[in-house]
Enzyme design. Structure first.
Site, short mmCIF file in Angstrom:
data_model
loop_
_atom_site.label_atom_id
_atom_site.label_comp_id
_atom_site.label_asym_id
_atom_site.label_seq_id
_atom_site.Cartn_x
_atom_site.Cartn_y
_atom_site.Cartn_z
N HIS A 59 -37.32 -49.68 -31.03
CA HIS A 59 -36.48 -50.85 -31.32
C HIS A 59 -35.25 -50.51 -32.15
O HIS A 59 -34.24 -51.20 -32.07
CB HIS A 59 -37.29 -51.93 -32.04
CG HIS A 59 -38.16 -52.69 -31.12
ND1 HIS A 59 -39.41 -52.25 -30.76
CD2 HIS A 59 -37.97 -53.84 -30.43
CE1 HIS A 59 -39.94 -53.12 -29.91
NE2 HIS A 59 -39.08 -54.08 -29.69
N GLY A 60 -35.31 -49.48 -32.93
CA GLY A 60 -34.12 -49.15 -33.71
C GLY A 60 -34.36 -48.06 -34.72
O GLY A 60 -35.51 -47.78 -35.10
#
Lengths: 298, 478
Positions: free
Chosen positions: B326-327
């Site tokens: 996701h990041g």
């Protein structure tokens, strides 16, 4: 495919019809509702004689105790300062105000708003329901590049201004809910003191001139309105306070109150608290009362 | 190009008409139109990154062809590793370079050694995590012999760049999407109509639910230190609905748009907030990603058919990697780790596949037990979302600490957006009721009140939508 395209077009047609209906409904409610903001109040006020009008941003709305000024001067006073408003917004307010009313003296607050000629979107969003008003229409046409969208796409003007005139405000207008600050008085005091005060950074350079301010001055001259330009106080930790010295050179007659107020009188660095507002209103009256009296003699 | 923009509202009908009325005689032409439209759709944001998609497409197309010709095991292994390294290398550079650099620098300084490092000003290409995983699924499936590689470069390009799902999924498997691209599509009016309903519902979720919540969430999370416990709780609840409305709304629009072109994409969300345990939540939330990790990571690692200890390791790996996907921030890793902790007790007690049916199927209201399970699961998810939304792990812990301080002083707080925190609650409750009534379907547009529902949704989008501050879809940043 034909069946699907027919269905699709009927959905598009339904959406357009709904947009027209919503636009009509919102406009009717805003036009007929009890004013909930200062621009609505200005547009709906007719045949009033204002002795003193204060125009500017929150630094007017929070700083000028209308009732106190009225008691001191014995003159009909209104505070039309709007949070976030710039000179361009004040110009629209002035145009609308003098269209149906008379004004003797205007106090216009000038500070870093001198740096901008653009509308702030705050006052103008409140003017959107009245876009068919010729004054609003001409102003929007002159300063907004999305004039056509605002005028001809149904509900567009309400959609893009939803924080100010969206469903919530529409609903409150529909049920005629009174605003927190009565527009007919306009004083919105702040209470307390947010210490430590975080200082503002004022601009290092100054704009050559402000055409909106020039237009404002011209209109006042043309309508024989006495215009008093002044700067409200800032807290002691403000950086580049000499900006106002440069501003005074640009605008002869500007009364500079930017320095000298005790930090305990501030809510935050750019805004006085209630006690500060009373002291400032008092000071403003004392230092300008001669001008008001001479105006009265006219 | 954003789905919720005027540009897309003009782009979609033009492509639709060209697709079914101009290029419909030739599959090749239709696919060429899809590629051109997809590149225009993506290039609208930043045309420079089209070269990245093109490069990825070329590499995986070539590897696919080479894999079909190559019989030798080692050489096949080299080929698949080329695809994996190129794809993950690009993803790693654009998404994680600065993260690793910052963490290495911090680690070295912790041990008393200062090293000079300069982070790069890297722009994250929109959708890189999505199309990278999609193309990887192709080469891996070809390598495993599950899929025959295509020799049609245009069709393969259309598979990689198919605009409805290019920037935020669903992450399609080559085994599902590619055969649809390489065979002739027939227009199905009822499917297309269904597509319109999904687009409408997706827009409602994004513009009305997610964007309204965003106004409150930003305000509450930015000023969480001054907020009382009730407001902080609402901030977390609103974020839960913001991210759900945003991402599932995007997926609905993507699936609906694909249906207009005769292409079926996999379902990405299946009413996840009505889950009775965390395992069910993960079967219903971002389905295309969780099944991707299951098929290409969890199962190759041995899945659950290994010792309990290895299984525990596998669970942690899949959740941590999912979080990291996701990041490049520790908050996402902690979020993934937290879900692993939630999941492990279910897995150890073999209860992770307990709730496979639809909750309260055929009933109007859930039983007390079901309601309790759903609320408990939602609460656990909520705690996870605080990590997901917070700027740092420390802030997330601070937020949670203040949330559990049970400070109810001054009730719900007034926000500087001139709103009170609970105002949005009515809208959210209405949304939950509609979703609950539609939980056995894909969207709420069914039954005899369908026309009324469409009108109500259109009116809600017009009146309650947030248009002053058009926001990107949250998952664009991933």
């Amino acid at each position: 495919m034909k069946q699907f395209l027919t269905y699709l077009f009927s959905l598009v047609a339904l959406t357009l019809a709904l947009l027209y209906c919503c636009d009509f409904l919102y406009t009717q409610v805003y036009i007929n509702a009890t004013p909930r903001n200062k621009l609505q109040y200005i547009i709906e006020t007719e045949n009033e004689n204002f002795d003193v009008v204060f125009l500017g941003s929150s630094r007017v709305a929070n700083h000028i105790d209308t009732e106190l000024f009225e008691n001191l001067s014995n003159k009909k006073t209104i505070n039309l300062g709007v949070e976030g408003a710039g000179l361009n917004d004040n110009l629209l307010q002035l145009k609308l105000l003098i269209a149906k009313n008379t004004v003797k003296t205007i106090y216009l607050q000038i500070d870093t708003n001198f740096e901008s000629e653009n509308p702030s979107n705050i006052v103008i969003s409140e003017a959107m329901p009245f876009i068919s008003n010729p004054i609003v229409k001409n102003h929007v046409k002159k300063y907004f590049n999305n004039f056509n969208k605002l005028t001809y796409i149904p509900f567009y003007r309400y959609a893009i201004n939803d924080p100010k005139i969206g469903f919530r405000e529409f609903f409150l207008s529909l049920i005629n809910k009174k605003p927190r600050i009565a527009p007919s008085n306009g004083f919105a005091p702040k209470f307390g003191n947010r210490t430590p005060l975080r200082g503002h950074n004022l601009p290092i350079t100054i704009k050559q001139e402000n055409s909106v301010l020039n237009e404002f001055i011209e209109i006042c001259k043309k309508n024989e309105i006495q215009l008093l330009l002044y700067t409200s106080p800032y807290c002691s930790s403000t950086n580049n306070l000499n900006y106002f010295e440069k501003l005074t050179l640009k605008i002869p007659g500007l009364i500079n109150y930017s320095k000298g107020f005790n930090d305990t009188l501030f809510f935050n660095c750019g805004h006085l608290n209630n006690k500060g507002a009373q002291e400032f209103t008092n000071l403003l009256y004392i230092t300008t009362k001669n001008k008001l009296i001479s105006d009265a003699k006219k | 190009m954003l789905f919720n923009s005027i540009d897309f509202a003009l782009f979609l009908p033009i492509v639709f008409l060209l697709y079914w009325f101009v290029t419909n005689k030739s599959l090749k032409l239709q696919n060429l139109l899809l590629v051109a439209a997809s590149y225009l759709f993506y290039g609208w944001w930043d045309w420079r990154f089209l070269f990245l998609i093109l490069f990825s497409t070329l590499v995986d197309y070539t590897v696919g062809i080479a894999l079909s010709k190559e019989k030798e095991k080692n050489k096949r292994l080299v080929l698949i590793w080329i695809s994996i390294l190129v794809n993950l290398g690009l993803l790693g550079f654009f998404k994680y370079y600065n993260f690793f650099l910052d963490n290495f620098t911090t680690a070295f300084s912790f041990f008393g050694r200062d090293i000079n490092s300069s982070s790069l000003n890297i722009i994250l290409p929109v959708g890189i995590s999505f199309y990278t995983f999609q193309t990887l699924s192709y080469t891996i499936d070809v390598y495993k012999g599950k899929l025959t590689p295509t020799k049609d470069f245009v069709a393969f390009s259309a598979f990689v760049s198919f605009f409805p799902q290019l920037v935020a999924g669903p992450i399609e498997r080559a085994t599902n999407l590619l055969p649809q691209i390489t065979s002739k599509r027939v227009f199905n009016p009822s499917e297309a109509k269904d597509g319109l309903y999904l687009i409408l519902w997706g827009l409602f979720k994004k513009i009305v639910i997610a964007d309204s919540c965003a106004v409150y969430v930003n305000e509450i999370f930015s000023n969480y230190e001054q907020m009382n416990s009730l407001t902080l709780l609402l901030g977390a609840v609103y974020f839960a609905f913001q991210i759900y409305g945003d991402f599932s709304g995007y997926s609905d629009i993507a699936i609906g748009t694909s249906k207009l072109f005769g292409v079926h994409l996999m379902r990405n969300f299946n009413f996840p907030y009505f889950s009775r345990d965390i395992a069910e939540f993960w079967r219903k939330w971002h389905i295309s990603l969780s099944t991707w990790f299951r098929d290409y990571l969890y199962i190759p690692l041995g899945g659950s058919k290994v010792s309990k200890l290895i299984n525990l390791r596998n669970i942690f790996i899949i959740f941590l990697v999912s979080g990291f996907w996701h990041g490049a921030n520790w908050t996402f890793i902690v979020w993934g780790g937290l879900h692993a902790l939630y999941f492990i007790p279910l897995s150890l007690t073999n209860r992770n596949r307990k709730n496979l049916n639809i909750v309260s199927q055929g009933k109007m209201i859930p039983s007390f037990r079901e309601l309790y399970s759903m609320l408990l699961t939602f609460f656990l998810v909520l705690i996870g979302w605080i990590f997901f939304r917070a700027d740092s792990v420390a802030i997330a812990f601070d937020y949670i600490q203040k949330l559990f301080a049970f400070n109810f002083k001054s009730g719900f707080q007034y926000l500087s957006t001139e709103r009170y925190a609970p105002e949005l609650m009515i809208l959210i409750i209405g949304f939950i009721i509609v979703e609950w009534s539609a939980r056995e379907k894909e969207h709420p547009f069914f039954g005899k009140w369908i026309h009324l529902k469409i009108i109500a949704t259109l009116v809600s989008i017009i009146l309650l939508g947030v248009y002053s501050n058009v926001t990107d879809f949250i998952y664009f940043q991933f």
